[in-house]
Design an enzyme around this catalytic site. Structure first.
Site, PDB file in Angstrom:
ATOM      1  N   CYS A  87       0.813  -1.218   0.000  1.00 14.54           N
ATOM      2  CA  CYS A  87       0.000   0.000   0.000  1.00 14.54           C
ATOM      3  C   CYS A  87       0.851   1.275   0.000  1.00 14.54           C
ATOM      4  O   CYS A  87       0.615   2.183  -0.791  1.00 14.54           O
ATOM      5  CB  CYS A  87      -1.000  -0.002   1.141  1.00 14.54           C
ATOM      6  SG  CYS A  87      -0.291  -0.007   2.800  1.00 14.54           S
ATOM      7  N   HIS A 141      -2.474   0.987   6.862  1.00 16.32           N
ATOM      8  CA  HIS A 141      -2.908   0.929   5.460  1.00 16.32           C
ATOM      9  C   HIS A 141      -3.168   2.342   4.959  1.00 16.32           C
ATOM     10  O   HIS A 141      -3.622   3.208   5.711  1.00 16.32           O
ATOM     11  CB  HIS A 141      -4.168   0.073   5.334  1.00 16.32           C
ATOM     12  CG  HIS A 141      -4.487  -0.289   3.926  1.00 16.32           C
ATOM     13  ND1 HIS A 141      -3.677  -1.108   3.158  1.00 16.32           N
ATOM     14  CD2 HIS A 141      -5.518   0.074   3.124  1.00 16.32           C
ATOM     15  CE1 HIS A 141      -4.212  -1.241   1.958  1.00 16.32           C
ATOM     16  NE2 HIS A 141      -5.325  -0.531   1.913  1.00 16.32           N
ATOM     17  N   HIS A 157      -5.806   1.766  -3.822  1.00 22.66           N
ATOM     18  CA  HIS A 157      -4.843   1.243  -2.847  1.00 22.66           C
ATOM     19  C   HIS A 157      -4.409  -0.151  -3.275  1.00 22.66           C
ATOM     20  O   HIS A 157      -4.983  -0.741  -4.186  1.00 22.66           O
ATOM     21  CB  HIS A 157      -5.467   1.212  -1.442  1.00 22.66           C
ATOM     22  CG  HIS A 157      -6.636   0.282  -1.335  1.00 22.66           C
ATOM     23  ND1 HIS A 157      -6.612  -0.850  -0.565  1.00 22.66           N
ATOM     24  CD2 HIS A 157      -7.860   0.310  -1.917  1.00 22.66           C
ATOM     25  CE1 HIS A 157      -7.776  -1.475  -0.661  1.00 22.66           C
ATOM     26  NE2 HIS A 157      -8.550  -0.789  -1.479  1.00 22.66           N
TER      27      HIS A 157
END
Length: 185
Positions: A87, A141, A157
C-alpha cells in the site's frame, strides 16, 4: 611516583550521565530520518505550500492518472513497481513520479502533510486516507483519494488479497477501520 587520586561523587557522575543521555536522545529524535535505504538525504523534497492552484491541480491529476494506470497490479510486500506494490509502495511510487519523495511506511506517511477534519473539511482528490486493522489502532494501510460523493470516499490502494484496486469508505471493512485523511498540498 606519587599520583593524586580524585574521586567524583556518585551523584555527580549520575547527573552527568543522565544529562548526556538526554542530549543524545533529543538529538536523535530530532534528526532527519532516511526512509529508504537507497535514498540520499538530498533525494527528499520538502512539500511546500503553494498558492498556485493550477500547478497543484495538475500535479494531483497526474497522481490520480498514474495511480489508475496501476489498477490490477499484484500485491507484493515492499513492492514499488507494476510487478507488485504494497500500500505505501504504491503511494511513494506515484508521488515520486511528481518528484515528491515520501516515506515507505503507512504510519510515517500519516505524519506527512496536514490531517484533515473530515467532518469540517471536504476530502479532495489526491488526499491520502489511512486505516487501522490492528487491535492497537496503529495505522497500517493507506490509499489515494480519487473521488468523493457526500460522505463516501473512493480511493485507490494495494489490497493484500486483490492487488491495486478501487475501494470505498462505505464498504463495511473500510468504514470500520478508517482513521484519518491527510492533505499533502
Amino acid at each position: 611516583m606519587n599520583f593524586k587520586t580524585s574521586y567524583i561523587p556518585i551523584k555527580q557522575v549520575l547527573r552527568r550521565s543522565i544529562t548526556v543521555a538526554v542530549i543524545v536522545i533529543l538529538g536523535y529524535s530530532c534528526a532527519p530520518r532516511n526512509y529508504s535505504s537507497t535514498a540520499n538525504k538530498s533525494d527528499y523534497k520538502e512539500i511546500k505550500p503553494t498558492s498556485d492552484k493550477k500547478k497543484i491541480e495538475k500535479t494531483l491529476q497526474s497522481v490520480i492518472e498514474n495511480a489508475s494506470k496501476e489498477l490490477g497490479a499484484p500485491y507484493k510486500y515492499g513492492g514499488t513497481s507494476s510487478k507488485g506494490f504494497d500500500c505505501s509502495g504504491l503511494i511513494i511510487t506515484i508521488f515520486k513520479q511528481q518528484d515528491i519523495i515520501l516515506p515507505h511506511n503507512s504510519l510515517q506517511l500519516s505524519k506527512t502533510g496536514l490531517v484533515i477534519n473530515v467532518k469540517k473539511d471536504k476530502v479532495k482528490k489526491g488526499d491520502l486516507v489511512f486505516f487501522s486493522n490492528s487491535k492497537n489502532n496503529s495505522i497500517d494501510h493507506v490509499g489515494i483519494v480519487i473521488d468523493t460523493y457526500d460522505e463516501e470516499i473512493k480511493f485507490i490502494h494495494a489490497s493484500t488479497s486483490r492487488g491495486v484496486i478501487v475501494s470505498s469508505t462505505m464498504e463495511p471493512y473500510y468504514k470500520k477501520s478508517f482513521v484519518q485523511a491527510n492533505r499533502l498540498f
